[in-house]
Design an enzyme around this catalytic site. Structure first.
Site, PDB file in Angstrom:
ATOM      1  N   ARG A 292       4.421  34.337 -43.111  1.00  0.00           N
ATOM      2  CA  ARG A 292       3.868  34.414 -41.758  1.00  0.00           C
ATOM      3  C   ARG A 292       3.802  33.049 -41.074  1.00  0.00           C
ATOM      4  NH1 ARG A 292      -0.978  35.958 -42.459  1.00  0.00           N
ATOM      5  NH2 ARG A 292      -0.451  37.923 -43.443  1.00  0.00           N
TER       6      ARG A 292
ATOM      7  N   TYR B 269       6.022  37.845 -13.050  1.00  0.00           N
ATOM      8  CA  TYR B 269       6.750  38.924 -13.725  1.00  0.00           C
ATOM      9  C   TYR B 269       5.812  40.132 -13.901  1.00  0.00           C
ATOM     10  CZ  TYR B 269       9.542  40.600 -17.805  1.00  0.00           C
ATOM     11  OH  TYR B 269      10.300  41.289 -18.699  1.00  0.00           O
TER      12      TYR B 269
END
Ligand SMILES: *Cc1c(COP(=O)(O)O)cnc(C)c1O
Length: 402
Positions: free
Chosen positions: A62, A116
């Site tokens: 991770r 956006y």
């Protein structure tokens, strides 16, 4: 890596950025290190593992491995003022990761009205659900922007040029005001990338990119990034790990490959876009060309002052006509794909209706003629610009004649 202290241009940096002997060995590109488990020599080494939470230290998948570290380091080297870069599985994930780092229940976040659409939805959906209040502002109106701050304003999210409508705002002034008000400024810098706008050097605190677009560059991966100075980078990194954000080494290798040619691709598509925008601006079918690189466009002077580059993405509004005519035009294009996204080597066209995603700003941007309303966004790729112009010209006849 450029170990000498001789300053070099970004075009030079980009070729070798992120390359380290211990990650790549003798080959040019870092291998794809597929890894969940990292193994330790003994229990003493295992106990040390979690204490060194930084790129370059093995721990567990991770936290990435050399392929991801090389990409993050390359992006950091291209962003003057950045201490580090966090990678996210998409551009939207990067924006979410950043905002979830900065905001707490009760906070207010200012979001540019021309951001956006998924960014807006993040404000009204995710953040609102968590007790954060989104407030939309017109980035072209600095007085209103300044007045929009309150005691609880913790962060400002800007995007330049505006999504779909492409107007350029005064980013250094907006970053300065945010800082004076004690808020963190975040810029969605996907359009220009770090090559076209050095966000942190212009006072922005966090620079976000959808690597899906220019950096990937070949329409085959999704990824996002956030680059910042030391303190904010550490906070972003911690939060990304808490959220479980990780990118695959295969995608990181593709993004790194895309990055190597970013400079020449952007240069080419910017020049083609400018040629096409200039040609369109002289056509009787066209009401407005919305392209910050084009003299006379909204914010062109600011773009010239602050930016070192552009890209192939711009929009236009037809002079009059209706939706059917606009759609006929898009359908008649032969060299343009129809699709969302952009930043690939292939040209795209998209019918746009920004009014659905605005609460403060007018569409089309002033000054518009009465009846000018239907727009198209072009993403200019690497085809020959004259071929693209010829294609647009034949499609304009379809616009004029059903
Ligand atoms: C595409 C895009 C995003 C989102 O990136 P994804 O990788 O598609 O999630 C964010 N901001 C801008 C300006 C974009 O164009």
């Amino acid at each position: 890596m450029n170990d000498s202290q001789v300053p070099v241009a970004p075009a030079t940096t980009i070729v070798g950025a992120g390359r380290r002997e211990e990650w790549t060995g003798a080959v040019v590109n870092p291998p794809i290190w597929r890894a969940s488990t990292h193994l330790y020599a003994n229990t003493a080494a295992l106990a040390e593992g979690p204490r060194h939470n930084e790129d370059g230290r093995f721990f567990y998948g991770r936290r990435g491995a050399p392929t991801q570290w090389a990409l993050a380091e390359a992006l950091t080297q291209l962003e003057p003022g950045a201490a580090g870069t966090v990678l996210y599985p998409s551009g939207v994930a990067a924006l979410a990761g950043v905002l979830l780092t900065l905001l707490r229940p009760g906070d207010v976040v200012l979001i540019a009205d021309n951001a956006y659409d998924p960014t807006r939805s993040m404000g009204t959906g995710l953040l609102s659900d968590l007790g954060v209040e989104p407030r939309f502002f017109d980035p072209l109106d600095l007085t209103a922007y300044q007045a929009a701050f309150c005691e609880r304003t913790r962060a400002v999210l800007m995007e330049a040029p505006g999504s779909l409508s492409m107007e350029m705002c005064d980013l250094p002034a907006m970053a300065r005001i945010a800082r004076e008000k004690g808020a963190i400024s975040v810029l969605d810098n996907t359009w220009a990338s770090a090559l076209g706008f050095q966000a942190l050097e212009h006072g922005i605190d966090i620079s976000v990119q959808a690597l899906t677009k220019h950096v990937g560059g070949h329409s085959d991966l999704m990824m996002g990034s956030a680059s910042a100075g030391p303190e904010l980078y550490a906070r972003l990194r911690t939060r990304a790990q808490q959220l479980g954000h990780v990118v695959s080494p295969d995608d990181a290798a593709l993004a790194l490959r895309g990055l190597r040619t970013l400079h020449v691709r952007l240069k080419q598509s910017t020049q083609s876009a400018l040629n096409i925008a200039t040609w369109l601006s002289e056509r009787p079918e066209v009401g407005q060309v919305l392209c910050p690189m084009l003299p006379g466009s909204l914010g062109h002077e600011l773009w010239k002052r602050d930016f070192t580059g552009g890209c192939g993405l711009f929009s236009m509004v037809f002079r009059g006509g209706d939706m059917a005519a606009r759609n006929r035009f898009v359908d008649a294009l032969r060299l343009f794909g129809i699709g969302y996204s952009w930043g690939g080597f292939e040209s795209l066209a998209l019918p746009i209706a920004p009014q659905a995603y605005r609460t403060v700003m007018p569409w089309p941007p002033e000054p518009a003629q009465d009846g000018d309303r239907y727009g198209v966004r072009f993403a200019i790729g690497l085809e020959d610009a004259d071929d693209l112009i010829a294609d647009i010209e034949q499609a304009l006849s379809a616009w004029a004649r059903p």
